[in-house]
Design an enzyme around this catalytic site. Structure first.
Site, mmCIF file in Angstrom:
data_model
loop_
_atom_site.group_PDB
_atom_site.id
_atom_site.type_symbol
_atom_site.label_atom_id
_atom_site.label_comp_id
_atom_site.label_asym_id
_atom_site.label_seq_id
_atom_site.Cartn_x
_atom_site.Cartn_y
_atom_site.Cartn_z
ATOM 1 N N ASP A 209 -107.042 -71.120 -27.538
ATOM 2 C CA ASP A 209 -107.077 -70.058 -26.538
ATOM 3 C C ASP A 209 -105.679 -69.526 -26.216
ATOM 4 O O ASP A 209 -105.284 -69.469 -25.061
ATOM 5 C CB ASP A 209 -107.747 -70.657 -25.285
ATOM 6 C CG ASP A 209 -107.928 -69.646 -24.177
ATOM 7 O OD1 ASP A 209 -108.170 -68.473 -24.485
ATOM 8 O OD2 ASP A 209 -107.811 -70.047 -22.995
ATOM 9 N N GLU A 453 -108.305 -81.423 -27.436
ATOM 10 C CA GLU A 453 -109.728 -81.103 -27.534
ATOM 11 C C GLU A 453 -110.227 -80.947 -28.960
ATOM 12 O O GLU A 453 -110.848 -79.936 -29.311
ATOM 13 C CB GLU A 453 -110.035 -79.834 -26.730
ATOM 14 C CG GLU A 453 -109.783 -79.981 -25.253
ATOM 15 C CD GLU A 453 -110.224 -78.753 -24.459
ATOM 16 O OE1 GLU A 453 -110.695 -77.766 -25.056
ATOM 17 O OE2 GLU A 453 -110.098 -78.792 -23.224
ATOM 18 N N TYR A 506 -113.616 -78.277 -16.512
ATOM 19 C CA TYR A 506 -113.625 -77.003 -15.777
ATOM 20 C C TYR A 506 -114.934 -76.843 -15.014
ATOM 21 O O TYR A 506 -115.694 -75.903 -15.241
ATOM 22 C CB TYR A 506 -113.402 -75.837 -16.756
ATOM 23 C CG TYR A 506 -111.986 -75.799 -17.279
ATOM 24 C CD1 TYR A 506 -110.986 -75.121 -16.589
ATOM 25 C CD2 TYR A 506 -111.638 -76.472 -18.445
ATOM 26 C CE1 TYR A 506 -109.676 -75.101 -17.047
ATOM 27 C CE2 TYR A 506 -110.326 -76.458 -18.911
ATOM 28 C CZ TYR A 506 -109.353 -75.768 -18.205
ATOM 29 O OH TYR A 506 -108.052 -75.749 -18.650
ATOM 30 N N GLU A 542 -106.231 -81.144 -17.593
ATOM 31 C CA GLU A 542 -106.434 -79.706 -17.320
ATOM 32 C C GLU A 542 -107.534 -79.559 -16.279
ATOM 33 O O GLU A 542 -108.528 -80.296 -16.312
ATOM 34 C CB GLU A 542 -106.891 -78.941 -18.576
ATOM 35 C CG GLU A 542 -105.828 -78.691 -19.596
ATOM 36 C CD GLU A 542 -106.343 -77.928 -20.820
ATOM 37 O OE1 GLU A 542 -107.304 -77.144 -20.678
ATOM 38 O OE2 GLU A 542 -105.780 -78.138 -21.902
#
Ligand code: GCB
Length: 648
Positions: A209, A453, A506, A542
């Site tokens: 990303d 990840e 998230y 994160e």
């Protein structure tokens, strides 16, 4: 101190033991180029000639040997800034999204001594170029390098001496094409339907990303060493009570006979220990340890390890001097703690990117200084080099300011099962070798992260990560190793091998969007599951929410500053329960907004920064600042002189 005139050289050589032959290993060093009484550095930052190879197969430059003459003679060139990504430099959309070979060229006038003196090595060093590079000097290929975030070098003395009258013409071709075996991986996909796409249409697919900025991203340097030179230094530090221990090993190249003098100087330039051996242990009484920022009254204490080499071959004698900053500290992990100098360390920090307007991923001192000021203002004591190694100069800043670093390799976006094959693993191991070789001596680096990840639930991931992590630990047994996971605790195949569990999540964003009320339950479950299964310290590596600066709503809605605030606070409440147990850190995603590929989930980039891309604070920056200074007060020691955290 240790200075010698030429006349005393012979006596000096006799004074110190001749080094054993095993001392001279093949050249593997990657010492950062530093000026000294024996070394000069010439920085080639500035304007280079540039040409993108827009031929259909992108190979015209090689077919027509663009490196053989001046680039301007091969076709039209433009000015290009180095270091910088080329993508955002012009108004040309085809250059912004260009994939393939781009060509850089610069002519340099060298000091005549560099060209005439056979006893001088002249080394060309590229700080990094993304992704694959081939380098020529005066039309002669001197090196190539596979990988976008680490330095590479070539000794060019013999090439420039072929024609001492000609200027030194450096040509660098760089290709940003990613494959299943690059780090990060990517694939090229062609679309051949003429009713939908223009001729030759293709895209580069990636699973990460951030924008795949390309070009020569870090300074290109020329530097000299004597022909016999200090090739590498490895330092591992320890202490016992008030005695500091510096285990060191020096490797030398091109010396038939060599002696070294090693001196450890304190900040006041007093010698605190010395030796005449190429390896050994220096003992420092009343040691001043290297402490992280906000953990000690006097953080980031650095000694200087000064290596003075005297060498000879059949033709001549050589003196080389290299000074390495050394911070004395230890790192250790228990089942629930991360210890620096045997004291529990809590990471209150950020994830960053090398990213800014216009420059893309280009190295930029003003940006670096601004970012360090912002980090210190926030009360940050650590960051992760998400998702690739950052410039060495940034790590040097961390050493000097006490900012602790989780040093991550570019293993991001490994989602395709074909990227777990042998060729990928071999390259990943090479990249870890290069990373550890480059960064092993930084006291600020406390952990290696081998990936972000990956599809760690896939069966081949187990052997892949076992091999990768074991290899990294073999190279450097002194630092913990991790990779960052977003996988479910029950399906993750790499976690058994890591020392610290780093988890990204998230909640209320990618899952249950808009529902911040799920955060306490889901975050608690996440921690309990991971700890219950592995009994290893956990870092929330994160968490965050996209926020368009200036968007407001109450009750909070996604993308507003209020929503980012609530997400952060909800996470913080859970961190406060768990940090007393086994959670050893929290790293916000992200320090600043950054550029990504275009897509329906990104509004001109990822907006999860607590600062905008232009480094202005969103409301969340103030929440984080208050929290980090409170944490620093609780877990560390705010220096009394630091009443108003601002300037460096
Ligand atoms: C992640 C990735 C990071 C992304 C972030 C996001 O899990 O590690 O590279 O930018 O999420 O904002 O989606």
């Amino acid at each position: 101190m240790f200075t010698l005139g030429r006349s005393s050289l012979f006596r000096y050589l006799c004074l110190f033991a001749v080094l054993p032959s095993s001392f001279c290993q093949p050249g593997m060093g990657m010492l950062f180029p530093r000026e000294s009484s024996s070394r000069e550095v010439k920085d080639l930052s500035g304007l280079w000639s540039f040409r993108a190879d827009k031929s259909p197969n992108r190979k015209q430059g090689f077919e027509k040997s663009w490196y053989k003459s001046r680039l301007a003679e091969t076709g039209p060139v433009i000015d290009m800034a180095v270091p910088a990504s080329f993508n955002d430099m012009t108004q040309d959309p085809t250059l912004r999204d260009f994939i393939g070979w781009v060509w850089y060229e610069r002519e340099v006038v060298l000091p005549s001594r560099w060209v005439t003196d056979e006893g001088t090595r002249v080394v060309l060093r590229v700080g990094s170029a993304h992704y694959y590079s081939v380098v020529w000097v005066n039309g002669v290929k001197v090196t190539e390098h596979n990988g976008g975030h680490l330095p590479f070098e070539a000794e060019i003395g013999s090439v420039i001496r072929e024609d001492p009258t000609s200027p030194c013409r450096i040509t660098i071709a760089v290709n940003n094409t990613l494959t299943l075996e690059t780090l990060p991986p990517g694939t090229i996909q062609y679309f051949n339907d003429p009713t939908k796409y223009p001729d030759g249409f293709f895209v580069q697919n990636i699973n990460f990303d951030f924008f795949n900025y390309a070009g020569i991203h870090r300074p290109v340097l020329l530097y000299t060493t004597p022909k016999a030179y200090v090739d590498d230094i490895t330092v591992v530090t320890d202490f016992s009570d008030s005695t500091g221990l510096v285990n060191y090993k020096i490797s030398v190249q091109n010396a038939a006979e060599a002696t070294v003098k090693v001196t450890l100087m304190d900040k006041d330039r007093h010698c605190v220990a010395s030796s005449n051996e190429p390896s050994g242990v220096l003992k420092i009484t009343d040691v001043k340890l290297w402490w992280p920022y906000l953990m000690h009254e006097k953080p980031a204490y650095l000694y200087s390890l000064e290596v003075h080499l005297m060498a000879a071959d059949e033709r001549s004698t050589y003196t080389d001097v290299y000074a390495l900053p050394v911070g004395i500290r230890t790192v250790r992990v228990t089942s629930s703690q991360f210890l620096i100098n045997n004291k529990p360390f809590y990471f209150h920090g950020v994830n960053k990117h090398e990213d800014s307007d216009i420059r893309g991923k280009g190295f930029d001192w003003p940006l670096i200084v601004k970012d360090f000021n912002l980090m210190k203002w926030l009360g940050v004591n650590s960051f992760r080099t998400s998702h690739y190694p950052y410039a060495e100069e940034i790590l040097q800043m961390c050493d000097r300011h006490g900012i602790v670093v989780i040093d991550e390799c570019p293993g991001v976006g490994i989602k395709d099962i074909r990227s777990f094959g042998n060729a990928s693993l071999a390259h990943h191991l090479d990249v870890m070798d290069e990373l550890v070789q480059r960064d092993k001596n930084h006291p600020s680096v406390v952990m290696w992260s081998v990936a972000n990840e990956p599809a760690s639930e896939m069966p081949p991931a187990e052997l892949y990560f076992k091999t990768l992590i074991t290899h990294t630990k073999d190279m450097d047994p002194t630092r913990p190793v991790t990779y960052v996971t977003d996988s479910n605790y029950a399906r993750d195949r790499g976690a058994p091998y890591v020392d610290v569990i780093c988890v990204n999540s998230y909640f209320s964003w990618y899952h249950d969007p808009g529902h911040v009320e799920v955060i306490p339950i889901q975050l608690n479950t996440q921690f309990e599951n991971w700890y219950g299964k592995y009994q290893k310290p956990i870092i929330q590596s994160e968490y965050g929410a996209d926020t368009v600066p200036g968007l407001h709503s109450d009750p909070p809605m996604m993308f507003t500053e209020e929503y980012q605030n609530v997400v952060l606070q909800s996470y913080h409440n859970v961190f406060d329960q768990k940090r007393k147990k086994y959670v050893v850190g929290e790293l916000i995603w992200n320090f600043a907004d950054f550029m990504t590929v275009q897509g329906i989930t990104r509004v001109v980039g990822n907006k999860k920064g607590v600062f905008s891309r232009q480094r202005q604070p969103k409301a969340a920056a103030f929440i984080l600042k208050e929290r980090y200074w409170k944490l620093a007060n609780e877990t560390g020691k705010i220096p009394s002189w630091l009443k108003y955290p601002c300037g460096l």
